[in-house]
Motif scaffolding. Structure first.
Motif, PDB file in Angstrom:
ATOM      1  N   GLU A  69     -22.545  42.043  89.943  1.00 34.72           N
ATOM      2  CA  GLU A  69     -23.906  41.539  89.554  1.00 34.72           C
ATOM      3  C   GLU A  69     -24.036  39.924  89.607  1.00 34.72           C
ATOM      4  N   LYS A  70     -22.632  39.304  89.590  1.00 35.06           N
ATOM      5  CA  LYS A  70     -22.629  37.920  89.827  1.00 35.06           C
ATOM      6  C   LYS A  70     -22.928  37.554  91.248  1.00 35.06           C
ATOM      7  N   ALA A  71     -22.580  38.438  92.031  1.00 35.43           N
ATOM      8  CA  ALA A  71     -22.612  38.320  93.554  1.00 35.43           C
ATOM      9  C   ALA A  71     -24.169  38.450  93.655  1.00 35.43           C
ATOM     10  N   ILE A  72     -24.641  39.273  93.420  1.00 33.80           N
ATOM     11  CA  ILE A  72     -26.113  39.424  93.504  1.00 33.80           C
ATOM     12  C   ILE A  72     -27.117  38.329  93.119  1.00 33.80           C
ATOM     13  N   LEU A  73     -26.751  37.890  91.940  1.00 36.22           N
ATOM     14  CA  LEU A  73     -27.471  36.674  91.358  1.00 36.22           C
ATOM     15  C   LEU A  73     -27.477  35.410  92.338  1.00 36.22           C
ATOM     16  N   SER A  74     -25.966  35.419  92.664  1.00 30.37           N
ATOM     17  CA  SER A  74     -25.610  34.223  93.557  1.00 30.37           C
ATOM     18  C   SER A  74     -26.462  34.125  94.946  1.00 30.37           C
ATOM     19  N   LEU A  75     -26.521  35.388  95.330  1.00 29.24           N
ATOM     20  CA  LEU A  75     -27.002  35.975  96.414  1.00 29.24           C
ATOM     21  C   LEU A  75     -28.637  35.386  96.500  1.00 29.24           C
ATOM     22  N   LEU A  76     -29.283  35.843  95.458  1.00 31.28           N
ATOM     23  CA  LEU A  76     -30.611  35.664  95.146  1.00 31.28           C
ATOM     24  C   LEU A  76     -31.070  33.656  94.889  1.00 31.28           C
ATOM     25  N   THR A  77     -30.004  33.426  94.072  1.00 29.51           N
ATOM     26  CA  THR A  77     -29.971  31.888  93.979  1.00 29.51           C
ATOM     27  C   THR A  77     -30.091  31.189  95.268  1.00 29.51           C
ATOM     28  N   SER A  78     -28.925  31.536  96.211  1.00 28.98           N
ATOM     29  CA  SER A  78     -28.902  30.815  97.507  1.00 28.98           C
ATOM     30  C   SER A  78     -30.177  31.112  98.237  1.00 28.98           C
ATOM     31  N   GLU A  79     -30.788  32.148  98.164  1.00 31.95           N
ATOM     32  CA  GLU A  79     -32.411  32.249  98.896  1.00 31.95           C
ATOM     33  C   GLU A  79     -33.246  31.195  98.151  1.00 31.95           C
ATOM     34  N   ILE A  80     -33.176  31.207  97.218  1.00 32.47           N
ATOM     35  CA  ILE A  80     -33.945  30.000  96.395  1.00 32.47           C
ATOM     36  C   ILE A  80     -33.871  28.695  96.856  1.00 32.47           C
ATOM     37  N   ALA A  81     -32.414  28.393  96.929  1.00 26.09           N
ATOM     38  CA  ALA A  81     -32.133  27.337  97.429  1.00 26.09           C
ATOM     39  C   ALA A  81     -32.526  26.785  98.892  1.00 26.09           C
ATOM     40  N   ASP A  82     -32.193  28.002  99.597  1.00 19.48           N
ATOM     41  CA  ASP A  82     -32.688  27.749 101.189  1.00 19.48           C
ATOM     42  C   ASP A  82     -33.971  27.550 101.256  1.00 19.48           C
ATOM     43  N   LEU A  83     -34.913  28.140 100.278  1.00 14.19           N
ATOM     44  CA  LEU A  83     -36.511  27.893 100.362  1.00 14.19           C
ATOM     45  C   LEU A  83     -36.858  26.900  99.417  1.00 14.19           C
ATOM     46  N   GLU A  84     -36.113  25.925  99.223  1.00 13.63           N
ATOM     47  CA  GLU A  84     -36.647  24.915  98.368  1.00 13.63           C
ATOM     48  C   GLU A  84     -37.696  24.346  98.690  1.00 13.63           C
ATOM     49  N   ALA A  85     -38.116  23.830  99.996  1.00 13.03           N
ATOM     50  CA  ALA A  85     -39.031  22.864 100.596  1.00 13.03           C
ATOM     51  C   ALA A  85     -40.400  23.788 100.496  1.00 13.03           C
ATOM     52  N   ASP A  86     -40.239  25.224 100.770  1.00 16.36           N
ATOM     53  CA  ASP A  86     -41.593  26.201 100.843  1.00 16.36           C
ATOM     54  C   ASP A  86     -41.824  26.445  99.278  1.00 16.36           C
TER      55      ASP A  86
END
Length: 674
Positions: free
Chosen positions: A317-334
């Motif tokens: 579960e932590k890995a899944i949340l981490s993956l979604l969190t990294s998606e948000i970080a990568d799309l920070e500008a958008d």
């Protein structure tokens, strides 16, 4: 004020330079170093660095002065007033903290006004209810902090609501048929946005936001782990049900009890019957000590497996949340760009609601190169404008609603985004409306008149109206106000006395004026209250005259208030100056707060003193002195004084000649007998 000379030294401290007015002056080095330094040419980068430094310092000073002017003109208070009409937490926070952007160019300010006008005429309201401020979530994601399920669901809701917001806007504008073009300014705000549908779908696929859980389908490993754990728990539950039933039948408990202690499944049993579970493990004891919570020997391996699978599940579960969190970080500008666009849309509707509440009208911003002869001879033409902060007091009392109660007053957001027309009250005659009419050729306006007559309030009204127009806000005036776009609005109003900096009131004003003169440009508006006051009147008049002549060639417009009658005479010799006076009623001995353009104002100090209750003898004696000291009689008095002195001189010269003649006669008589 920065020192006019800043000293610099090279790395070897051998060559010293002085910065004066943007030029470098080289001081002569010591004799023993001249030969050595002659071989070292001065790099052209020095001049570039100095120019860059000067530009940076000027920009910093401009920003500081502009921020101080915003405080002086009470712009933060107006922004807080606007916050009552916002529909999102982002808009409310921005307005409350005074972060309402001002157009950085005439085009940008006109664009903001177009957005306000479009929001004013939109057939229906927009629903901002699903929008949340994701800035903190995005920033923490970029910093590497794991986003929680609730935070990820907030991202999903906001992304979905943003897309729905755009669809609402398109639907509402399409209802107006041929007039839909007028809403392009609003559509353009959201048109080029990336609504990040893929991120929204990923979060929706992985999470159930209704129950705030991670779904089995989020990953294959998670699905397998949960499936194994479910089977293991079924076996464990079956075993414990059997054991608990046996204990109950043996009288070891009042009713079968299966529970969890220390993250392990166990059964309840009386302390006196613990022997029913040989080799069982005591996990806990009740507070009375009468009941033991024991793990049967047969359940130990099953519990161990459950703990192991539980840890694996949490890791996945932590890995899944981490993956979604990294998606948000990568799309920070958008994401931040989308939030910024939503904020712009929210503020556009807030400005529209605020304008309707104040019965405002859209100002006409004119550019620097506008042809006044073909359009209007006036550069500023504002009819019956009321100070918005003073007007709000009347509107609140008449409608029993207060903009200081932001979430309840918002006419565009009563929970569901619907508009409440009850907040719009009828126009009020308080504060007194004033008209501002300034010719295009005028560069300096000198306002005179009595204290408490409204000079400063009128000047502040002009400054605040200019800021509102730059920010795309409607003005509480009649007809369509017309005024220039000012790049900087700089004000010297109030007491700038500073004990820390050892500045008197006069020195504080002069220090600020010096900074204003340094940064003001041909597109700037300068507001100066009581120019030249706080020092000897003759020197104050001289300095003020010089400052105003300097300003007329360097700014778009300067407006000053004064009690110096001499400053009102500048109009006689220069058409770029204009006079204005605050009207004072001699019948009521009260100011009317109206501006009389082209007139000179009297201070009416004696009338005011008489109305306050001063002794008549004091007033009469003061009137005698006024007649003696009236400026128009000073020349005559000087002529009379000069004539009197010349007559006295001639008499003395005549007496001196007669005395010399008598003395000569006496001396002759004295010599003759001898």
């Amino acid at each position: 004020m920065y020192d006019s000379q800043n000293k610099c030294r090279n790395s070897n401290s051998a060559l010293s330079m002085e910065l004066t007015g943007g030029f470098v002056a080289i001081k002569t080095p010591p004799p023993h170093l001249r030969r050595k330094l002659a071989r070292r040419p001065i790099s052209s980068t020095i001049f570039f660095s100095i120019a860059t430094f000067d530009s940076t310092r000027r920009a910093t000073l401009s920003q500081t002065l502009q921020s101080e002017t915003l405080e002086t003109l009470e712009w933060p208070s107006l922004c807080k007033q606007l916050s009552a009409f916002t529909s999102t937490t982002m808009g409310f926070s921005a307005a409350q903290n005074g972060r309402i952007s001002l157009g950085r160019s005439p085009e940008e300010s006109r664009k903001l006004l177009d957005q306000t006008a479009a929001a004013m005429t939109l057939p229906g309201p927009l629903d901002f209810s699903g929008i949340e401020d994701l800035s903190r979530i995005v920033d923490s994601s970029v910093a590497g902090q794991l986003a929680s399920i609730s935070e990820l669901c907030a991202v999903k809701r906001t992304l979905g609501s943003a897309k729905e917001l755009f669809e609402q806007l398109k639907e509402l504008t399409s209802q107006d048929g041929e007039s839909s073009g007028r809403y392009l300014a609003l559509l353009d705000i959201m048109r080029s946005c990336n609504f990040l549908s893929e991120l929204e779908q990923k979060i929706g696929y992985c999470l159930d936001c209704t129950f705030s859980i991670i779904l089995d389908r989020a990953s294959e490993d998670l699905e397998i782990i949960r499936s194994e754990r479910k089977r293991n728990m079924e076996i464990l539950d079956s075993l414990l049900e059997k054991v608990s039933s046996q204990i109950f039948q043996a009288g070891g408990i009042d009713k079968p009890l299966i529970t969890k202690r220390r993250s392990r499944m166990c059964v309840g049993i009386r302390a006196s019957h613990r022997s029913l579970l040989p080799d069982g493990i005591v996990l806990n004891v009740s507070s009375s000590g009468a009941t033991y919570f024991m793990e049967p020997k047969e359940a130990v391996e099953l519990n161990n497996l459950d703990v192991k699978l539980l840890n694996s599940e949490r890791s996945e579960e932590k890995a899944i949340l981490s993956l979604l969190t990294s998606e948000i970080a990568d799309l920070e500008a958008d994401i931040k760009n989308l939030l910024h666009r939503i904020l712009d849309l929210d503020l556009a509707f807030a400005r529209a609601a605020h304008g309707r509440w104040m019965h405002g009208v859209c100002p006409d911003l004119i550019s620097e190169n506008c042809d006044y002869t073909t359009e209007s001879p006036l550069s500023i033409d504002v009819e019956a404008i009321q100070h918005p902060l003073l007007l709000a007091t009347t509107l609140r009392s008449s409608s029993d609603l207060s903009p200081s109660e932001p979430r309840s007053l918002n006419p565009l957001n009563e929970g569901d985004g619907t508009m409440d027309s009850a907040v719009y009250s009828a126009p009020s005659n308080f504060p007194v409306p004033i008209s501002i009419k300034i010719q295009s050729a005028t560069k300096v306006v000198v306002i005179s008149g009595p204290n408490t007559g409204g000079k400063t309030a009128s000047m502040k009204t002009l400054g605040l109206a200019s800021l509102m127009a730059k920010a795309g806000m409607y003005l509480p005036a009649k007809r369509q106000p017309r005024l220039p776009w000012f790049d900087l609005i700089l004000a010297d109003i109030g007491d700038h006395q500073s004990l820390e900096q050892n500045l008197s009131t006069f020195s504080g004003h002069m220090s600020r004026l010096c900074k204003i003169l340094e940064v003001a440009s041909k597109e700037s508006l300068v507001l100066i209250d009581e120019i030249g006051s706080g020092t000897d009147p003759s020197e104050g008049v001289a300095l003020s005259t010089s400052i105003l002549h300097y300003l007329k060639d360097r700014v778009n417009l300067a407006v000053v208030t004064t009690h110096f009658a001499d400053l009102t005479r500048l109009r006689e010799s220069d058409a770029q100056f204009e006079n204005a006076a605050m009207e004072f009623s001699l019948e009521t001995l009260q100011p009317t707060y109206q501006i009389l353009w082209g007139s000179r104002g009297d201070s009416n100090a004696l009338s005011i003193a008489k109305s306050i209750g001063f002794d008549d003898k004091i007033i009469e004696r003061a009137q005698v002195w006024v007649k003696k000291l009236m400026p128009e009689k000073q020349q005559a008095r000087q002529s009379l004084l000069y004539q009197s002195l010349m007559e006295e001189k001639n008499k003395l010269e005549s007496k001196a000649k007669r005395a010399a003649s008598v003395n000569s006669d006496i001396m002759n008589l004295y010599r003759d007998p001898q």
